[in-house]
Write an enzyme that holds these catalytic residues in place. Structure first.
Site, PDB file in Angstrom:
ATOM      1  N   GLN A  10      -5.025  -4.855 -21.599  1.00 10.01           N
ATOM      2  CA  GLN A  10      -5.710  -5.548 -22.548  1.00 10.01           C
ATOM      3  C   GLN A  10      -6.947  -5.258 -23.790  1.00 10.01           C
ATOM      4  OE1 GLN A  10      -5.089 -10.318 -21.296  1.00 10.01           O
ATOM      5  NE2 GLN A  10      -6.446  -9.051 -19.853  1.00 10.01           N
ATOM      6  N   TYR A 122     -14.363  -6.590  -5.493  1.00 12.42           N
ATOM      7  CA  TYR A 122     -13.876  -6.352  -7.007  1.00 12.42           C
ATOM      8  C   TYR A 122     -15.237  -6.777  -7.080  1.00 12.42           C
ATOM      9  CZ  TYR A 122     -13.482  -7.620 -11.732  1.00 12.42           C
ATOM     10  OH  TYR A 122     -13.748  -7.919 -13.311  1.00 12.42           O
TER      11      TYR A 122
END
Length: 289
Positions: A10, A122
């Site tokens: 993105q 993460y």
């Protein structure tokens, strides 16, 4: 020449769409191996680089819980390799990080120098990447933390919601995780500003305002309906995190304080609903007649 690490994500696509006098070269996975320090140097030495923007990352938050090695390879090892190259060449390094490095229990917007407390693999891998930069090359590196990024490209919350709203009779969306949606378009401009003007330090960028995922979903439906992107309007039910367990734990509150960025970059972020409307316009324009 500014090298953008990443090609199909993105942020990389948003950078590609910016009209700029800067020469941007995009290097995707097929062009460069950032996990191998030697190969990275061989590739980058072919260019006259003035700055690097790292728009690549392992971002599969839940999958990272079962693939920690893959997450750390891209979010820590590769980042350290890029920081070392930039230090060796004395060029500016811009790196994008996340609100997930925080624990989510503060209850007020997180400042850039607040302590780490990641709740997931993460988040921990992104923290490790930040720490590597701060250890290797803090003087000419800019870490930009952001949250809830979306765009008209790729897989993200907005596009998923539009798909589900056109398919499902109703939706349930979490309302007790609080943060701020961020358009990749605004984030791309900030990254380019940092690279062009050699802005260093740790800064936070999101769009303005605060929302829950439920608030975000409701606004997506309302605005998408106005723009004729939906074939139906469905009930959206607020639920708790407890009712929707996921492999990775998310911060309950991860609003980011943007004052240092607004001062250093001399910009004022637009409200997330305004940015959402613009992205939905892009999605509408990209759909076949």
């Amino acid at each position: 020449m500014i090298i953008v690490i990443g090609n199909n994500g993105q942020l990389a696509k948003a950078l590609r769409n910016i009209k700029s006098d800067d020469e941007l070269i995009f290097l995707g996975r097929q062009d460069i191996d950032i996990t191998d320090s030697q190969k990275l140097q061989e590739t980058l030495n072919q260019f006259s680089v003035t700055a690097i923007i790292n728009a690549s990352a392992y971002t599969a938050v839940d999958k990272a819980e079962s693939e920690p090695e893959a997450a750390y390879l891209l979010n820590d090892t590769a980042v350290a390799n890029l920081a070392r190259f930039c230090k060796k060449q004395q060029i500016h390094f811009v790196h994008v990080s996340t609100d997930y490095v925080f624990g989510g229990h503060k209850g007020s917007p997180y400042l850039p120098d607040d302590g780490y407390a990641p709740q997931s693999v993460y988040g921990a891998s992104k923290m490790a990447g930040e720490q590597a930069i701060r250890e290797i090359y803090p003087e000419h590196s800019c870490i930009i933390r952001t949250s809830w990024v979306y765009s008209c490209e790729g897989n993200n919350f907005v596009k998923t919601m539009l798909k589900l709203m056109n398919e499902k009779p109703e939706l349930s969306v979490i309302d007790d995780q609080i943060g701020t949606p961020t358009s990749a378009n605004g984030l791309a401009k900030v990254c380019l500003l940092a690279a062009r003007n050699n802005i260093a330090g740790i800064h936070h960028f999101t769009d303005a305002g605060v929302a829950s995922w439920y608030d975000f979903a409701v606004s997506i439906q309302q605005l998408a309906q106005q723009k004729a992107l939906l074939c139906q309007v469905i009930p959206i039910k607020p639920i708790s995190t407890y009712e929707y367990p996921t492999p990775a734990k998310r911060p309950a509150y991860s609003v980011l304080d943007k004052k240092s960025l607004m001062d250093s970059f001399r910009i004022q972020p637009r409200h997330w609903q305004k940015e959402l409307s613009l992205v939905l316009d892009e999605i509408s324009q990209s759909r076949p007649e």
